[in-house]
Design an enzyme around this catalytic site. Structure first.
Site, PDB file in Angstrom:
ATOM      1  N   HIS B 130       1.033  -1.124   0.253  1.00 41.47           N
ATOM      2  CA  HIS B 130       0.080   0.164   0.063  1.00 41.47           C
ATOM      3  C   HIS B 130       0.988   1.165   0.090  1.00 41.47           C
ATOM      4  O   HIS B 130       1.938   1.147   0.601  1.00 41.47           O
ATOM      5  CB  HIS B 130      -0.708   0.134   1.459  1.00 41.47           C
ATOM      6  CG  HIS B 130      -2.036   1.029   1.628  1.00 41.47           C
ATOM      7  ND1 HIS B 130      -1.575   2.212   1.843  1.00 41.47           N
ATOM      8  CD2 HIS B 130      -3.265   0.713   1.159  1.00 41.47           C
ATOM      9  CE1 HIS B 130      -2.616   2.928   1.870  1.00 41.47           C
ATOM     10  NE2 HIS B 130      -3.633   2.145   1.493  1.00 41.47           N
ATOM     11  N   ASP B 207       2.811  -4.565   7.832  1.00 40.83           N
ATOM     12  CA  ASP B 207       1.484  -3.847   7.866  1.00 40.83           C
ATOM     13  C   ASP B 207       0.443  -4.678   7.919  1.00 40.83           C
ATOM     14  O   ASP B 207       0.208  -5.633   7.119  1.00 40.83           O
ATOM     15  CB  ASP B 207       1.555  -3.340   6.286  1.00 40.83           C
ATOM     16  CG  ASP B 207       0.492  -2.617   6.048  1.00 40.83           C
ATOM     17  OD1 ASP B 207      -0.693  -2.891   6.744  1.00 40.83           O
ATOM     18  OD2 ASP B 207       0.230  -1.953   4.872  1.00 40.83           O
ATOM     19  N   GLN B 210      -4.793  -5.205   6.809  1.00 40.50           N
ATOM     20  CA  GLN B 210      -5.733  -6.133   6.210  1.00 40.50           C
ATOM     21  C   GLN B 210      -5.720  -7.374   7.085  1.00 40.50           C
ATOM     22  O   GLN B 210      -6.768  -8.272   6.640  1.00 40.50           O
ATOM     23  CB  GLN B 210      -5.567  -6.153   4.724  1.00 40.50           C
ATOM     24  CG  GLN B 210      -5.685  -5.002   3.668  1.00 40.50           C
ATOM     25  CD  GLN B 210      -7.225  -4.449   4.063  1.00 40.50           C
ATOM     26  OE1 GLN B 210      -8.101  -5.297   4.303  1.00 40.50           O
ATOM     27  NE2 GLN B 210      -7.223  -3.430   3.548  1.00 40.50           N
ATOM     28  N   LYS B 233     -10.400  -0.592  10.510  1.00 38.42           N
ATOM     29  CA  LYS B 233     -10.553  -1.947   9.499  1.00 38.42           C
ATOM     30  C   LYS B 233     -11.022  -3.207  10.395  1.00 38.42           C
ATOM     31  O   LYS B 233     -11.155  -4.457   9.905  1.00 38.42           O
ATOM     32  CB  LYS B 233      -9.324  -2.242   8.736  1.00 38.42           C
ATOM     33  CG  LYS B 233      -9.172  -1.157   7.682  1.00 38.42           C
ATOM     34  CD  LYS B 233      -7.909  -1.328   6.899  1.00 38.42           C
ATOM     35  CE  LYS B 233      -7.438  -0.166   6.018  1.00 38.42           C
ATOM     36  NZ  LYS B 233      -8.179   0.205   4.879  1.00 38.42           N
ATOM     37  N   CYS B 371      -4.826   2.472  -3.584  1.00 34.16           N
ATOM     38  CA  CYS B 371      -3.653   3.009  -3.140  1.00 34.16           C
ATOM     39  C   CYS B 371      -2.462   1.822  -3.277  1.00 34.16           C
ATOM     40  O   CYS B 371      -1.702   1.873  -2.358  1.00 34.16           O
ATOM     41  CB  CYS B 371      -3.751   3.159  -1.555  1.00 34.16           C
ATOM     42  SG  CYS B 371      -4.789   4.595  -1.285  1.00 34.16           S
TER      43      CYS B 371
HETATM   44  C1  PLP Z   1      -2.637  -2.987   3.395  1.00 34.05           C
HETATM   45  C2  PLP Z   1      -2.806  -1.640   3.940  1.00 34.05           C
HETATM   46  N1  PLP Z   1      -1.782  -0.644   4.461  1.00 34.05           N
HETATM   47  C3  PLP Z   1      -1.995   0.519   4.998  1.00 34.05           C
HETATM   48  C4  PLP Z   1      -3.344   0.930   4.895  1.00 34.05           C
HETATM   49  C5  PLP Z   1      -3.770   2.471   5.507  1.00 34.05           C
HETATM   50  O1  PLP Z   1      -4.516   2.472   6.524  1.00 34.05           O
HETATM   51  P1  PLP Z   1      -4.930   3.705   7.055  1.00 34.05           P
HETATM   52  O2  PLP Z   1      -5.581   4.605   5.915  1.00 34.05           O
HETATM   53  O3  PLP Z   1      -6.181   3.445   8.126  1.00 34.05           O
HETATM   54  O4  PLP Z   1      -3.813   4.370   7.742  1.00 34.05           O
HETATM   55  C6  PLP Z   1      -4.403   0.330   4.266  1.00 34.05           C
HETATM   56  C7  PLP Z   1      -5.823   0.946   4.138  1.00 34.05           C
HETATM   57  O5  PLP Z   1      -6.389   1.113   3.282  1.00 34.05           O
HETATM   58  C8  PLP Z   1      -4.229  -0.967   3.768  1.00 34.05           C
HETATM   59  O6  PLP Z   1      -4.917  -1.628   3.178  1.00 34.05           O
END
Ligand code: PLP
Lengths: 147, 414
Positions: B130, B207, B210, B233, B371
């Site tokens: 991401h 990370d 998900q 999430k 993203c």
């Molecule tokens: C794999 C992954 N990493 C990071 C994020 C970023 O999360 P947040 O926008 O809640 O900081 C997301 C959210 O879309 C994600 O799916």
């Protein structure tokens, strides 16, 4: 007609599938790339200006049905037109797709079919991206975004 | 993510009934919410916990001798203990509250990264990260002269076998990898990757945005030195998330943000810092968010993460079967190990148009690059449509998705 079918009228689907004036343009005098980072729509407009006349205009790239049809119908409409028609026409299209009342002085003709976009605020940028790109090219800019 | 059979005890309808928003309509149709990878809905217990916090407990934390401040502090710290439980962490000083995954990853990049990376050091990422696990490392690489290297993805959306072992080497100082890909659904072999990185003395950042909703997590078993997650999430409010960091690392790291709460003493000549976790929690935190996050995690753990994962896995398999049967539809991400996400493209129908059609049918999915633009580039597509699943989804939701998609295909293949 449902809002959805008003948005995706047959003409729009047709131009979305088989865009007219699609491809590079030899002898183009102006180019710009338009990009919508939200959905990835990405078009390049090529314009051949002969004095104040748009002698030819074509486009390349990819996007959704609405943006592709908008680009396609725009090129059909502006081929052979005087550059001075661009701004009033853009203003009228913009009014139309944001649910407003376009000025009666401008003949929208076929572009009227974008009226359905007025019910879909999230899709306004799809319809306007090709216009922003065209205007950027005419101004001599190389990039247009919907931001 | 468990491959166990769905236990009879799991009742998605009963779970669904706990989410008030799921009974609303959209465009006159019952809402079918399949955008869970973007954000999950909140159960009544979480909504009640926020209400209760503001109705009974609200005060600043760690600051007052008065009763409300103590009770608010207890509720906030209980949230930390819940996150620690979710991640299999005993010592909850290792859990920091952040705004979400993005802030957690930035914290590691700007505190650990700036202090430990230098010219020519390598930061290894996977090709499916991401943007929030790419851009912070680029910013830090620009300042330190470190270099980013990427483990490529194969056609099925899994990391190319053997590629990590070639890329992770003596210059690798840090591996930052997603546990589960939000664009493809791929579950990465984190332990294997972590072992490769640790063998080179590198630090491992995971990370977990998900993965946290879909897996029982044990950060030690995964080999994660840092693990980031987002509350929104996992059925909790927005604006709150967490970072697990190994105590040794956190203790050695410089503070990231300065301010109240994170200090031991301050003078104009010099300040000394509080012990962890306070050292990394400058300023008044999102107390209600932490309370909501703790409540959501307790709720999820009560429901049973493995049971939820098995339910979602069964739904994903059902959805994949149904989707694949539609003419002109192609799945993007077909790795053998997946969680929660079905990404796809349809011949002749742009994802944006699909999204509008589905929305008018009451079906909420995500369309776009998620993203994860490098993933789109890898597959040579501008965007995908993505349906993603949570504990409250049912086969009926999948059926509504398929029905709406059949209509899209009918219109766009004319
Ligand atoms: C794999 C992954 N990493 C990071 C994020 C970023 O999360 P947040 O926008 O809640 O900081 C997301 C959210 O879309 C994600 O799916």
């Amino acid at each position: 007609m449902s809002e959805l079918m008003e948005l995706y009228q047959e003409v729009i689907l047709d131009h979305g599938r088989r865009p007219r004036n699609f491809g590079p343009l030899e002898g183009a005098t102006h180019h710009a790339r338009g990009y919508n980072p939200l959905c990835g729509d990405n078009f390049t407009m090529h314009i051949a200006l002969d004095g104040d006349t748009i002698s030819d205009v074509r486009f390349e790239g990819e996007g959704c049905a609405i943006s592709t049809a908008s680009a396609s119908l725009l090129t059909e409409r502006l081929k052979g037109a005087h550059v001075d028609v661009v701004e009033p026409l853009f203003t009228a299209v913009h009014e139309l797709v944001t649910g407003g009342e376009p000025s009666e002085d401008v003949e929208l003709d076929k572009l009227e079919i974008f009226v359905g976009v007025g019910n879909f605020p999230m899709r306004v940028k799809c319809a306007t991206l090709p216009w922003h790109t065209l205007r950027a090219a005419l101004k001599g800019d190389e990039e247009a975004t919907t931001e | 993510m468990s491959t166990a059979e769905v236990p009879m005890a799991f009742n998605a309808e009963a779970v669904r009934a706990q989410f008030p928003i799921l009974s609303r309509e959209v465009h006159g149709k019952p809402l079918v919410y399949l955008d869970n990878a973007a954000s999950t809905q909140k159960p009544q217990v979480v909504i009640d916990a926020l209400d209760d916090y503001y109705s009974r407990l609200n005060a600043n934390v760690h600051r007052g001798v008065h009763r409300l401040s103590q009770e608010a502090t207890d509720a906030y710290e209980a949230g930390r203990k819940s996150v620690a439980r979710l991640l299999g962490v005993d010592d909850d000083r290792q859990v920091l509250f952040t705004r979400g995954t993005t802030e957690a990853l930035n914290l590691v990049a700007f505190s650990w990264g700036l202090a430990n990376l230098g010219k020519g050091d390598e930061i290894v990422l996977s090709g499916m990260e991401h943007h929030s696990n790419i851009v912070p490392w680029q910013l830090v690489a620009q300042r330190t002269g470190a270099v980013i290297r990427v483990i490529p993805i194969g056609d099925d959306g899994a990391l190319v076998p053997g590629a990590a072992a070639e890329i992770i080497g003596p210059r690798t100082k840090l591996l930052a990898v997603t546990h589960v890909s939000n664009a493809l659904g791929t579950i990465n072999p984190v332990r294997e990757l972590a072992d490769l990185a640790h063998a080179q003395g590198a630090v491992v950042v995971v990370d977990g945005a998900q993965a946290a909703p879909h897996a029982s997590i044990d950060v030690a078993a995964l080999g994660a030195d840092f693990y980031a997650l987002s509350g929104h999430k996992v059925y909790a409010p927005t604006g709150i998330g967490a970072l697990y960091g190994r105590a040794e690392l956190l203790e050695a790291m410089p503070p990231w943000q300065g301010g109240g709460e994170m200090i031991r003493s301050v003078s104009f000549e010099k300040s000394t810092y509080a012990p962890i976790p306070a050292k990394f929690e400058a300023g008044t935190p999102h107390i209600a968010g932490a309370v909501g996050l703790g409540t959501a995690i307790d709720w999820l753990l009560d429901l049973g993460v493995d049971a939820v994962a098995a339910h979602e896995d069964a739904l994903l398999r059902y959805a994949t079967e149904q989707l694949t049967a539609l003419p002109g539809l192609r799945m993007i991400g077909t790795a053998p190990h997946k969680a929660g996400v079905a990404s796809f493209v349809v011949d002749g129908a742009h994802p944006h148009d699909i999204g509008t059609f589905l929305d008018m049918a009451g079906v909420a999915i995500r369309t776009g690059h998620h993203c994860a633009q490098p993933v789109m580039t890898r597959f040579g597509i501008p965007a995908t449509a993505r349906a993603s699943f949570a504990a409250y989804n049912t086969r009926a939701d999948v059926d509504a998705l398929i029905k709406a998609l059949a209509r899209v295909i009918e219109v766009f293949s004319r």
